[in-house]
Design an enzyme around this catalytic site. Structure first.
Site, short mmCIF file in Angstrom:
data_model
loop_
_atom_site.label_atom_id
_atom_site.label_comp_id
_atom_site.label_asym_id
_atom_site.label_seq_id
_atom_site.Cartn_x
_atom_site.Cartn_y
_atom_site.Cartn_z
CB CYS A 23 57.61 49.17 50.06
SG CYS A 23 56.11 47.96 49.21
CG ASN B 147 54.31 43.75 52.23
OD1 ASN B 147 54.10 42.48 53.39
ND2 ASN B 147 55.41 43.38 51.77
CB CYS C 135 52.23 47.55 45.09
SG CYS C 135 50.86 48.21 44.93
NE ARG C 136 56.57 51.19 46.14
CZ ARG C 136 56.53 52.62 46.78
NH1 ARG C 136 57.57 53.23 46.51
NH2 ARG C 136 56.34 52.60 47.75
CB SER C 137 58.36 45.55 49.93
OG SER C 137 56.44 45.56 50.03
CG ASP D 177 52.96 54.72 45.93
OD1 ASP D 177 52.82 53.26 44.83
OD2 ASP D 177 52.22 54.48 46.80
P1 4NP Z 1 53.07 49.62 47.73
O1 4NP Z 1 52.26 50.37 47.19
O2 4NP Z 1 53.94 50.59 48.66
O3 4NP Z 1 53.96 49.82 46.72
O4 4NP Z 1 52.35 48.75 48.64
C1 4NP Z 1 50.85 50.95 48.07
C2 4NP Z 1 49.98 50.09 48.51
C3 4NP Z 1 49.85 50.65 49.18
C4 4NP Z 1 49.05 51.87 49.11
C5 4NP Z 1 50.06 52.94 48.87
C6 4NP Z 1 50.75 52.23 48.16
N1 4NP Z 1 47.80 52.70 49.84
O5 4NP Z 1 47.86 54.18 50.11
O6 4NP Z 1 47.11 52.09 50.58
#
Ligand code: 4NP
Length: 158
Positions: free
Chosen positions: A15, A18, A20-22, A130
């Protein structure tokens, strides 16, 4: 993308951050692959570097625990060039993550990449959205999509 002969293979869930989702995908896959008797190694990473070294997002850890997954040992790492050699499949959460994978990977590896939900045969959804700027229920929805994705992978491997 073919998932034949996935036993003894390694899958990387990807993702953006790294956090939230992955990490959730990795946690769900680790448990459900093991429950299904599949010897598939799982890991996760982000395309971005903002959160390297941190644990998973507090909200992902909470919705994981609610459903019996444990993300407490997770540490964020960023996608690296070696990942394209080390992993047999690289499964992205959304189209933007997949585009980044394709930009960074040698062309010969492109056939080993896809969207988790597409590869899993989960109809009419496509992306795991996201949830970073969302609420806890958005994280529960993400967990549900990921569980459908992992179950779809397992069905395609059966
Ligand atoms: P992820 O979510 O891609 O599912 O881990 C996000 C985590 C952090 C950010 C964006 C999405 N960020 O912009 O910091």
């Amino acid at each position: 993308m073919s998932l034949n002969n996935m036993n003894n293979k390694a899958v990387l869930f990807v993702c953006l951050g790294n956090i939230c989702r992955s990490p959730l995908a990795e946690g769900v896959a680790r448990k459900r692959f093991a429950d299904a008797g599949l010897a598939v190694a799982v890991a996760s990473c982000g395309t971005g570097s903002w959160h390297v070294g941190e644990g998973a997002d507090r909200r992902s850890r909470q919705v994981a625990l609610e459903a019996g997954y444990d993300l407490e040992a997770h540490r964020v790492r960023q996608l690296a060039a070696e990942d394209f050699e080390r992993y047999d499949w690289l499964l992205a959460m959304d189209a933007s993550n997949l585009a980044t994978l394709r930009e960074r990977a040698p062309a010969a590896r492109h056939s080993r990449m896809g969207l988790l939900l597409d590869v899993a045969g989960v109809d009419a959804v496509g992306e795991v959205p996201d949830p970073y700027y969302g609420e806890i229920d958005d994280f529960r929805q993400v967990r549900g999509l990921i569980e459908r994705g992992i179950d779809g992978l397992i069905r395609r491997l059966a």
